[in-house]
Design a protein around this motif. Sequence first.
Motif, PDB file in Angstrom:
ATOM      1  N   ASP A 443       0.838  -1.195   0.000  1.00 13.30           N
ATOM      2  CA  ASP A 443       0.000   0.000   0.000  1.00 13.30           C
ATOM      3  C   ASP A 443       0.879   1.253   0.000  1.00 13.30           C
ATOM      4  O   ASP A 443       0.666   2.198  -0.780  1.00 13.30           O
ATOM      5  N   ASN A 444       1.880   1.267   0.885  1.00 14.03           N
ATOM      6  CA  ASN A 444       2.810   2.397   0.934  1.00 14.03           C
ATOM      7  C   ASN A 444       3.604   2.529  -0.356  1.00 14.03           C
ATOM      8  O   ASN A 444       3.863   3.651  -0.824  1.00 14.03           O
ATOM      9  N   ALA A 445       3.986   1.384  -0.940  1.00 10.26           N
ATOM     10  CA  ALA A 445       4.749   1.419  -2.196  1.00 10.26           C
ATOM     11  C   ALA A 445       3.924   2.085  -3.295  1.00 10.26           C
ATOM     12  O   ALA A 445       4.443   2.886  -4.087  1.00 10.26           O
ATOM     13  N   GLY A 446       2.626   1.768  -3.333  1.00  8.84           N
ATOM     14  CA  GLY A 446       1.740   2.395  -4.308  1.00  8.84           C
ATOM     15  C   GLY A 446       1.628   3.888  -4.082  1.00  8.84           C
ATOM     16  O   GLY A 446       1.637   4.687  -5.031  1.00  8.84           O
ATOM     17  N   GLY A 447       1.537   4.294  -2.807  1.00  8.88           N
ATOM     18  CA  GLY A 447       1.469   5.715  -2.485  1.00  8.88           C
ATOM     19  C   GLY A 447       2.733   6.447  -2.891  1.00  8.88           C
ATOM     20  O   GLY A 447       2.675   7.563  -3.440  1.00  8.88           O
ATOM     21  N   ILE A 448       3.867   5.821  -2.648  1.00 11.03           N
ATOM     22  CA  ILE A 448       5.144   6.446  -3.020  1.00 11.03           C
ATOM     23  C   ILE A 448       5.250   6.562  -4.542  1.00 11.03           C
ATOM     24  O   ILE A 448       5.708   7.582  -5.073  1.00 11.03           O
ATOM     25  N   ILE A 461       1.933  -1.941 -11.554  1.00 15.93           N
ATOM     26  CA  ILE A 461       2.482  -3.099 -10.821  1.00 15.93           C
ATOM     27  C   ILE A 461       2.247  -2.950  -9.318  1.00 15.93           C
ATOM     28  O   ILE A 461       1.822  -3.893  -8.639  1.00 15.93           O
ATOM     29  N   THR A 462       2.499  -1.750  -8.775  1.00 11.77           N
ATOM     30  CA  THR A 462       2.262  -1.564  -7.336  1.00 11.77           C
ATOM     31  C   THR A 462       0.776  -1.685  -7.003  1.00 11.77           C
ATOM     32  O   THR A 462       0.414  -2.183  -5.934  1.00 11.77           O
ATOM     33  N   LYS A 464      -1.276  -3.703  -8.516  1.00 16.11           N
ATOM     34  CA  LYS A 464      -1.557  -5.141  -8.533  1.00 16.11           C
ATOM     35  C   LYS A 464      -1.112  -5.783  -7.216  1.00 16.11           C
ATOM     36  O   LYS A 464      -1.837  -6.608  -6.632  1.00 16.11           O
ATOM     37  N   LEU A 465       0.067  -5.388  -6.746  1.00 10.13           N
ATOM     38  CA  LEU A 465       0.559  -5.913  -5.473  1.00 10.13           C
ATOM     39  C   LEU A 465      -0.343  -5.452  -4.323  1.00 10.13           C
ATOM     40  O   LEU A 465      -0.671  -6.225  -3.419  1.00 10.13           O
ATOM     41  N   ASP A 466      -0.771  -4.185  -4.368  1.00  8.22           N
ATOM     42  CA  ASP A 466      -1.613  -3.622  -3.322  1.00  8.22           C
ATOM     43  C   ASP A 466      -2.975  -4.314  -3.269  1.00  8.22           C
ATOM     44  O   ASP A 466      -3.528  -4.565  -2.187  1.00  8.22           O
ATOM     45  N   ALA A 467      -3.528  -4.629  -4.451  1.00  5.22           N
ATOM     46  CA  ALA A 467      -4.835  -5.306  -4.500  1.00  5.22           C
ATOM     47  C   ALA A 467      -4.771  -6.654  -3.788  1.00  5.22           C
ATOM     48  O   ALA A 467      -5.676  -7.028  -3.036  1.00  5.22           O
ATOM     49  N   VAL A 468      -3.682  -7.398  -4.018  1.00  3.94           N
ATOM     50  CA  VAL A 468      -3.508  -8.683  -3.330  1.00  3.94           C
ATOM     51  C   VAL A 468      -3.281  -8.442  -1.838  1.00  3.94           C
ATOM     52  O   VAL A 468      -3.787  -9.182  -0.987  1.00  3.94           O
ATOM     53  N   GLY A 469      -2.530  -7.389  -1.517  1.00  2.00           N
ATOM     54  CA  GLY A 469      -2.282  -7.061  -0.117  1.00  2.00           C
ATOM     55  C   GLY A 469      -3.559  -6.797   0.654  1.00  2.00           C
ATOM     56  O   GLY A 469      -3.687  -7.173   1.820  1.00  2.00           O
ATOM     57  N   ASN A 470      -4.548  -6.159   0.004  1.00  2.00           N
ATOM     58  CA  ASN A 470      -5.834  -5.914   0.663  1.00  2.00           C
ATOM     59  C   ASN A 470      -6.543  -7.223   0.991  1.00  2.00           C
ATOM     60  O   ASN A 470      -7.166  -7.368   2.049  1.00  2.00           O
ATOM     61  N   THR A 471      -6.444  -8.189   0.074  1.00  2.00           N
ATOM     62  CA  THR A 471      -7.070  -9.490   0.313  1.00  2.00           C
ATOM     63  C   THR A 471      -6.364 -10.239   1.435  1.00  2.00           C
ATOM     64  O   THR A 471      -7.004 -10.821   2.316  1.00  2.00           O
ATOM     65  N   THR A 472      -5.015 -10.223   1.414  1.00  2.00           N
ATOM     66  CA  THR A 472      -4.275 -10.958   2.450  1.00  2.00           C
ATOM     67  C   THR A 472      -4.517 -10.350   3.830  1.00  2.00           C
ATOM     68  O   THR A 472      -4.601 -11.071   4.825  1.00  2.00           O
ATOM     69  N   LYS A 473      -4.660  -9.022   3.899  1.00  2.00           N
ATOM     70  CA  LYS A 473      -4.954  -8.400   5.195  1.00  2.00           C
ATOM     71  C   LYS A 473      -6.301  -8.878   5.728  1.00  2.00           C
ATOM     72  O   LYS A 473      -6.454  -9.110   6.925  1.00  2.00           O
TER      73      LYS A 473
END
Length: 692
Positions: A443-448, A461-462, A464-473
């Motif tokens: 999430d922070n990587a996407g913001g940066i 790409i960030t 895509k990673l953030d979307a998966v991160g929301n699910t894993t959380k």
Amino acid sequence: MSDFLTNHGVVVALVCAALAVAYGLLTTRQLLSLSPGNETMQRISGAVQEGAQAYLNRQYTTIGIAGIVLAIALIFIQDGYVAIGFVIGGVLSGATGYIGMNVSVRANCRVAEAARGGVSPGLDVAFRGGAITGMLVVGLALLGVAGYYGLLTTVFDRSQKEAVDALIGLSFGGSLISVFARLGGGIFTKAADVGADLVGKVEAGIPEDDPRNPATIADNVGDNVGDCAGMAADLFETYAVTAVAVMLLGVLTFTGAGSTAAALYPLVLGAVAIVASIIGTFFVKTKTDNVEAALYKGLIASGIIAAILFYPVTKWLMDGVQYKGGIDTPGVGKLYLCSLIGIAVTALLFVITDYYTSTRFGPVKKTAAASQTGHATNIISGLAQGFQATALPALVLCLGILGAWKLAGGGTVGIYGIGVAVMGQLSLTGLIVALDAFGPITDNAGGIAEMSELPEEVRNITDKLDAVGNTTKAVTKGYAIGSAVLAAVVLFAGFRFELADNKVSASTLNFDVGNPAVLIGLLLGGLMVCLFAALSMEAVGRAGGQVVEEVRRQFREKPGIMEGTDQPDYARCVDLVTKAAQREMILPALLPIAMTFIVGIIDIQALGGLLIGVIVVGFFFAVLMTAGGGAWDNAKKLIEDGAFGGKGSEAHAASVTGDTVGDPFKDTSGPAINPMIKVANIVAILIIPIIT
């Protein structure tokens, strides 16, 4: 046999715990050697680091004051060893969150930079950042429990029972940090998020993570202190509390050398699971850009390896031991199956939570579709999905409890089998925390990437990673709730065993709902959960309102912010939310301690009823709030990806409202109920000397 088991069982646990800590240190070194990106990226990441560190420093100062008072009280209620254990648990739990959070806020810019090379490099850096926190959680928890137990039984020549009693103090220390971290971090992250969204997205019409939003840095800080430090403290506490509770059951229900074996069994299960988790981290790779599959591949690998290693451990420690009264245990095979039940429960909770919170499935799609007809229908749908999401997890936990209880022999002795199942479930804690910390890092990587104006392909790409991160959380919160309930069942059994050990009459140990005192306790337990949820949600509302006013003030007084000719005051928002979170977390955090103590002093039967009420009502509230909040959050993301009119549509505005309501549900009140349940049960055990 007893000395052999004590010496070698503790050594195995300590060696494996040291491996986890070593993994964390080595991976940290490798991670920090990577490029942090350009000057702008480093400046933004530095602001997040500074805000997160300032918040945790202030939070731990506040907790420290409360901790000193409670440590002194424990000397008089219990003894010095319990008080020392309390301090050890608090320090280790705090260190886990502090170190893990500091790594996460340094990993964010490195993930954004690695994303220039594609999904695979970005995934690798983000997951390694999360894995550091995960391994520190299990490593330091096992190091604390096994190390203090070994020290007490060998150096200080304390009996097994005295050593385990001291470890209950360690559990309480971890629990205190956990409830404060979950509440304070949750209030911070959601107040910042609500303030940023309501003014930025709804009123100003600017995108998420837009650098013109004064609350953006506070929002990014909140992701780390809430989801990273908060979850780390939560699962550290669950891990330590469960291990100690199972050790207590082992000492109280087994006889002779069997009591030593039963006390060490959960520690050695946790030890070999660390090895499985470390191996599992090397399976997290992708060649197809399927991030979710890569993460779950590591989790599955760890589960399979742990399941294989559990059998020789069970054979070594539990072959031929007897329950007190000469009752034979069900045998190695059935106890081994109890540990596998724990792993199966974890897998099912993951699948169920994913179903109710992922954009791929019906519940989230229904909530997104309901947004087309307005804000009210979005809220109705999100609440309905949250209520519905409680059914299947409840059935899974019921079947898991029943299966483990039956396999271990039923009756009172069968409770030990439930404890073994919980340790089996917690065997995956290292990887679970890694998946959770993956969320705020990405999430922070996407913001940066957004604020640094990196190329669109990097932001894709960030995202895509953030979307998966929301699910894993979301799914890791489901796991945390399930493990909290099972741990509380074991703690409640420990409470009854401790009462019996203190020569309380048999009639007092039967908590009959027909007894008015028990019924009163049940109602008070449910009341405590509702009041706790209300206080924490109101705290988010008040703090979020302050952020809204501050962001509006800056937009009003600095019109150049919107044109890009003036800079927003990020530090002002961070400081404002930090102060609000510290102030607001005190009352709800102390509620389970004070109320349990007062009820216990008045009537033991009412206290038993209160603990049952907290477990039952707390479970349903926690699942309702986390699953419902997750559905609202991902319904908004589904619309932002183009469904039902996309960004700027009426459906999108309704989904933002739903997500704003869901934020304190899923990231403040819901997760904080987990440690609250366990705090009440641990306090009940600790006050037994003054209520019997």
